[in-house]
Scaffold this motif. Structure first.
Motif, PDB file in Angstrom:
ATOM      1  N   HIS A 138     -21.657 -14.256 -16.865  1.00 16.30           N
ATOM      2  CA  HIS A 138     -21.787 -14.158 -15.652  1.00 16.30           C
ATOM      3  C   HIS A 138     -21.351 -15.202 -14.621  1.00 16.30           C
ATOM      4  O   HIS A 138     -21.589 -16.290 -15.082  1.00 16.30           O
ATOM      5  CB  HIS A 138     -23.194 -14.108 -15.321  1.00 16.30           C
ATOM      6  N   TYR A 139     -20.565 -15.033 -13.574  1.00 18.07           N
ATOM      7  CA  TYR A 139     -20.007 -16.151 -12.913  1.00 18.07           C
ATOM      8  C   TYR A 139     -19.700 -15.267 -11.522  1.00 18.07           C
ATOM      9  O   TYR A 139     -19.235 -14.231 -11.486  1.00 18.07           O
ATOM     10  CB  TYR A 139     -18.491 -16.924 -13.423  1.00 18.07           C
ATOM     11  N   ASP A 140     -19.866 -16.089 -10.291  1.00 17.27           N
ATOM     12  CA  ASP A 140     -19.621 -15.848  -9.068  1.00 17.27           C
ATOM     13  C   ASP A 140     -18.208 -15.750  -8.610  1.00 17.27           C
ATOM     14  O   ASP A 140     -17.966 -15.116  -7.359  1.00 17.27           O
ATOM     15  CB  ASP A 140     -20.648 -16.456  -8.166  1.00 17.27           C
ATOM     16  N   GLY A 141     -17.168 -16.335  -9.509  1.00 22.01           N
ATOM     17  CA  GLY A 141     -15.750 -15.979  -8.944  1.00 22.01           C
ATOM     18  C   GLY A 141     -15.374 -17.075  -8.068  1.00 22.01           C
ATOM     19  O   GLY A 141     -14.793 -17.059  -7.276  1.00 22.01           O
ATOM     20  N   GLY A 142     -16.482 -18.220  -7.746  1.00 22.67           N
ATOM     21  CA  GLY A 142     -16.212 -19.167  -6.526  1.00 22.67           C
ATOM     22  C   GLY A 142     -14.955 -19.875  -6.745  1.00 22.67           C
ATOM     23  O   GLY A 142     -14.291 -20.233  -5.598  1.00 22.67           O
TER      24      GLY A 142
END
Length: 222
Positions: A138-142
């Motif tokens: 999981h990562y927010d793609g920031g």
């Protein structure tokens, strides 16, 4: 029986040159067994969020510094919310590692250094990670740097890995990943005497920070 591991990632720092306010680039990785009970202490955290009037998520760095969306809130109110998140995170069962690059002594391109540190994290936890049939990252793609590095490292090592773009507002473990990034930065600065006035005022004296803040996660670090 299939076992799924959820890995939550968040970053702190920027790709610019060294600055005392941003001395490191770090990526926290939280390892959570899908069977983990997330409810322990969650109701207390939610009550504090409601009392504070927070409608989205807790951004620890901004909370400490009193920046948007926390401007105008009394320090005591912000501290209460911070400790509520800290207490919840310390009481939940998970493991974590931090891939940290010091920009003070950067000898290679930042992405190369980050990938090397991520590989070291996977090497240290190889036996544990291999006990799961599926990994969900999981990562927010920031930041593209993190997205690219995470993809390269995990796909290089594991066949059954999937990626989910997850915002902090969608999962409390993303907020904990953010918290651990902030604490890594605090720890680095604390050892070098570079804490800002707002950090010192918010967190307290050096020994309190080491024992009551950083010390709570010592046994979870792998």
């Amino acid at each position: 029986m299939d076992k799924t591991l959820h890995v939550y990632a968040d970053e702190i720092g920027d790709i610019g040159p060294f600055d005392e306010r941003s001395p490191i680039y770090a990526l926290s990785l939280i390892f959570v067994d899908e069977a983990t009970d997330r409810s322990k202490g969650l109701s207390a955290l939610k009550r504090e969020e409601k009392r504070f009037g927070l409608g989205r998520f807790i951004h620890s760095g901004n909370l400490i510094r009193g920046e948007k969306p926390y401007e105008g809130k009394l320090r005591e109110e912000r501290q209460r919310l911070f400790w509520a998140l800290l207490t919840y995170a310390a009481g939940i069962d998970f493991r974590f590692s931090v891939a940290m690059v010091s920009k003070e002594i950067l000898e290679s391109p930042l992405e190369d250094c980050l990938i090397r540190e991520l590989m070291a994290v996977l090497d240290r936890n190889a036996e544990y990670l291999s006990s799961f049939n599926q990994i969900v990252l999981h990562y927010d793609g920031g930041q593209k740097l993190c997205t690219h590095s995470l993809n390269k490292v995990f796909l290089n090592r594991y066949a059954r890995v999937s990626f989910e773009k997850t915002a902090q507002s969608e999962d409390v473990f993303m907020q904990i990943a953010d918290l651990l990034c902030v604490l890594e930065n605090i720890s680095y600065k604390l050892e070098r005497g570079h804490l800002s006035r707002s950090e010192e005022a918010f967190l307290g004296k050096r020994q309190k920070i080491k024992k009551e803040v950083l010390g709570r996660f010592k046994k979870k670090r792998v």
